[in-house]
Design a protein around this motif. Structure first.
Motif, PDB file in Angstrom:
ATOM      1  N   PRO A 152       0.779  -1.438   0.065  1.00  0.00           N
ATOM      2  CA  PRO A 152      -0.028   0.260   0.285  1.00  0.00           C
ATOM      3  C   PRO A 152       0.762   1.521  -0.591  1.00  0.00           C
ATOM      4  CG  PRO A 152      -0.184  -1.372   1.931  1.00  0.00           C
ATOM      5  CD  PRO A 152       0.929  -2.330   1.102  1.00  0.00           C
ATOM      6  N   SER A 153       0.338   2.945  -0.800  1.00  0.00           N
ATOM      7  CA  SER A 153       1.014   3.772  -0.469  1.00  0.00           C
ATOM      8  C   SER A 153       1.849   4.097   0.754  1.00  0.00           C
ATOM      9  CB  SER A 153       0.212   4.736  -1.347  1.00  0.00           C
ATOM     10  OG  SER A 153      -1.038   4.964  -0.947  1.00  0.00           O
ATOM     11  N   GLU A 154       1.185   3.942   1.510  1.00  0.00           N
ATOM     12  CA  GLU A 154       1.851   4.439   2.973  1.00  0.00           C
ATOM     13  C   GLU A 154       2.547   3.964   3.507  1.00  0.00           C
ATOM     14  OE1 GLU A 154      -1.839   1.852   4.480  1.00  0.00           O
ATOM     15  OE2 GLU A 154      -1.441   3.909   2.799  1.00  0.00           O
ATOM     16  N   ALA A 155       2.995   2.514   3.134  1.00  0.00           N
ATOM     17  CA  ALA A 155       4.259   2.057   3.387  1.00  0.00           C
ATOM     18  C   ALA A 155       5.131   1.281   2.798  1.00  0.00           C
ATOM     19  CB  ALA A 155       3.660  -0.084   3.644  1.00  0.00           C
ATOM     20  N   VAL A 156       5.083   1.717   1.436  1.00  0.00           N
ATOM     21  CA  VAL A 156       6.356   1.846   0.489  1.00  0.00           C
ATOM     22  C   VAL A 156       7.306   2.749   1.080  1.00  0.00           C
ATOM     23  CG1 VAL A 156       7.126   2.629  -2.170  1.00  0.00           C
ATOM     24  CG2 VAL A 156       4.589   2.603  -1.685  1.00  0.00           C
ATOM     25  N   GLU A 157       7.445   4.057   1.869  1.00  0.00           N
ATOM     26  CA  GLU A 157       8.781   4.301   1.860  1.00  0.00           C
ATOM     27  C   GLU A 157       9.601   3.151   3.231  1.00  0.00           C
ATOM     28  OE1 GLU A 157      10.432   6.594   0.224  1.00  0.00           O
ATOM     29  OE2 GLU A 157       8.824   7.361  -1.005  1.00  0.00           O
ATOM     30  N   HIS A 192     -10.869 -16.398   8.552  1.00  0.00           N
ATOM     31  CA  HIS A 192      -9.435 -16.899   9.194  1.00  0.00           C
ATOM     32  C   HIS A 192      -8.486 -15.800   9.168  1.00  0.00           C
ATOM     33  CE1 HIS A 192     -11.392 -20.272  10.488  1.00  0.00           C
ATOM     34  NE2 HIS A 192     -11.358 -21.220   9.583  1.00  0.00           N
ATOM     35  N   ALA A 193      -8.139 -14.990   7.795  1.00  0.00           N
ATOM     36  CA  ALA A 193      -7.176 -14.382   7.805  1.00  0.00           C
ATOM     37  C   ALA A 193      -7.053 -12.698   8.378  1.00  0.00           C
ATOM     38  CB  ALA A 193      -7.024 -14.011   5.855  1.00  0.00           C
ATOM     39  N   SER A 194      -5.820 -12.408   8.849  1.00  0.00           N
ATOM     40  CA  SER A 194      -5.781 -10.513   9.404  1.00  0.00           C
ATOM     41  C   SER A 194      -5.651  -9.569   8.070  1.00  0.00           C
ATOM     42  CB  SER A 194      -5.995 -10.980  10.188  1.00  0.00           C
ATOM     43  OG  SER A 194      -6.174 -11.501  11.639  1.00  0.00           O
ATOM     44  N   HIS A 231       7.001  -5.077   6.071  1.00  0.00           N
ATOM     45  CA  HIS A 231       5.565  -5.095   5.103  1.00  0.00           C
ATOM     46  C   HIS A 231       4.551  -4.838   5.904  1.00  0.00           C
ATOM     47  CE1 HIS A 231       3.086  -6.138   1.826  1.00  0.00           C
ATOM     48  NE2 HIS A 231       3.973  -5.747   1.033  1.00  0.00           N
ATOM     49  N   PRO A 232       3.785  -4.448   5.741  1.00  0.00           N
ATOM     50  CA  PRO A 232       2.269  -4.266   6.665  1.00  0.00           C
ATOM     51  C   PRO A 232       1.427  -5.434   6.944  1.00  0.00           C
ATOM     52  CG  PRO A 232       2.505  -2.569   4.934  1.00  0.00           C
ATOM     53  CD  PRO A 232       3.851  -3.735   4.827  1.00  0.00           C
ATOM     54  N   TYR A 233       1.773  -5.856   5.538  1.00  0.00           N
ATOM     55  CA  TYR A 233       0.760  -7.342   4.725  1.00  0.00           C
ATOM     56  C   TYR A 233       1.077  -8.514   6.147  1.00  0.00           C
ATOM     57  CZ  TYR A 233      -1.151  -5.523   0.945  1.00  0.00           C
ATOM     58  OH  TYR A 233      -1.867  -4.403  -0.034  1.00  0.00           O
ATOM     59  N   GLU A 234       0.705  -9.388   5.972  1.00  0.00           N
ATOM     60  CA  GLU A 234      -0.018 -10.640   6.903  1.00  0.00           C
ATOM     61  C   GLU A 234       0.804 -11.691   5.829  1.00  0.00           C
ATOM     62  OE1 GLU A 234      -2.351 -13.569   9.899  1.00  0.00           O
ATOM     63  OE2 GLU A 234      -3.523 -13.067   7.436  1.00  0.00           O
TER      64      GLU A 234
END
Length: 370
Positions: A152-157, A192-194, A231-234
């Motif tokens: 996501p754009s907010e995590a790119v940097e 079951h995902a977050s 990375h913010p993704y699970e």
């Protein structure tokens, strides 16, 4: 080369000189088979006197051991093949043992200096009178990878910074280099995902940015781990792809001021380079290719670049015969003779950046004529 001021620092270290060499001729540009960089010594060791040589011969070792030298910068690698023994004796490993015993470090700039702007290839072209030289004959460096992910754009940097800190995105004088493209990522998250974005149990379409960064193959595991940690993704998706790019060019091709016969051009080469000159082919030539050292693998590339004659070393009988049949004359003054202008340039660059430096660039050619 940039204006590095290590000469004015209170204590110059081996690492400081390695920085000069990296600025002059990045190690990543060396051929994949080459052995460049620090071969012997401690990067933190102080350096008060440097010697620059073509090859680490027994005479070179005698000279530096008796002359208060702390670091030798060599063009040809001393240690080229893997070894399991470092004992005194008349061998490359014996010379390495003697240098190490005397506390003398050894660094090498070889094919990375050949391809560098102002390096060995340019020096050879200039020496034999080639004008408007351009590169040909790619030399591919060590293996590299391209690592691709989506965030996501907010995590790119933050993701890009983590990958860069782990070794990705370095290209010469540039760091944290990346390509970014916007798009839409679609996924269905189980109950079951977050998911960091979207909803569990539903089809989601989320704006994402594709991030691409190159890295040395040896850094791939480290970069991938840093990517996942930042990375913010699970479960972040990423690809590690083998790549080949950013080749240096070991040859130069350009023109003489005027056309001359092959024999007259060979006489000019002998005057400026010395060596034991061999000549194949005849006729008038003006467009000239040069390759320092062993250029037998670049004859076809030279002809493809429009050359009528090539100056290089170590050309064998059958390769010469085939080249002449295809319209490419050869002037071969020997391996060392074609490299010597570049070695002198290497000495000049080191002496200008980190004085004092001892020039041992005129080591004798192993070949002689009757």
């Amino acid at each position: 080369m940039t204006g590095l001021s290590v000469a004015s620092t209170p204590v110059v270290t081996v690492a400081d000189v390695l920085t000069v060499l990296e600025d002059l001729a990045p190690e990543a540009r060396a051929a994949s088979w080459d052995r460049v960089g620090l071969q012997i010594g401690d990067p933190a060791a102080p350096v008060t006197r440097i010697a620059v040589c073509h090859e680490v011969t027994p005479a070179t070792v005698d000279r530096v051991v008796g002359d208060g030298v702390d670091l030798v910068v060599a063009y040809h690698p001393l240690l080229f093949r893997p070894t399991t023994r470092f004992v005194a004796g008349p061998s490359a490993t014996g010379r390495a043992f003697r240098l190490a015993s005397a506390g003398i470090a050894l660094a090498v700039a070889h094919t990375n200096f050949d391809v560098a702007p102002g390096g060995s290839a340019d020096a050879l072209a200039e020496a034999v009178g080639v004008r408007d030289a351009r590169g040909f004959g790619p030399v591919w460096g060590a293996g590299s990878v391209r690592i691709v992910t989506y965030a996501p754009s907010e995590a790119v940097e933050s993701v890009t910074a983590a990958m860069a800190d782990a070794g990705a995105g370095r290209h010469g004088a540039y760091s944290a280099c990346s390509f970014r493209g916007e798009g839409v990522g679609a996924f269905t998250a189980s109950e079951h995902a977050s998911p960091a974005t979207g909803r569990a149990g539903a089809v989601n379409r989320e704006p994402e940015v594709r991030i691409e960064m190159a890295a040395p193959a040896g850094s791939a595991d480290r970069v991938a781990a840093a990517l996942v940690a930042a990375h913010p993704y699970e479960e972040p998706v990423y690809d590690v792809l083998d790549r080949r790019g950013e080749a240096g060019f070991v040859g130069r091709v350009g023109t003489l001021a005027e056309a001359v016969s092959v024999d007259d051009f060979a006489a000019r080469v002998h005057r400026v380079l010395g060596g034991v000159v061999r000549i194949a082919g005849s006729g008038e030539v003006r467009r000239v290719a040069v390759v320092p050292g062993s250029g037998r693998d670049f004859l076809t590339a030279a002809r493809g670049a429009g050359a009528e004659v090539i100056v290089t070393g170590d050309v064998g009988h059958h390769a010469a015969r085939e080249a002449v049949e295809e319209g490419l004359a050869i002037v071969d003054p020997g391996h060392a003779a074609t490299e010597r202008p570049g070695v002198r340039k290497l000495y000049a660059a080191i002496a200008a950046a980190v004085p004092p430096a001892v020039g041992l660039t005129d080591d004798p050619d192993p070949w002689r004529s009757l």
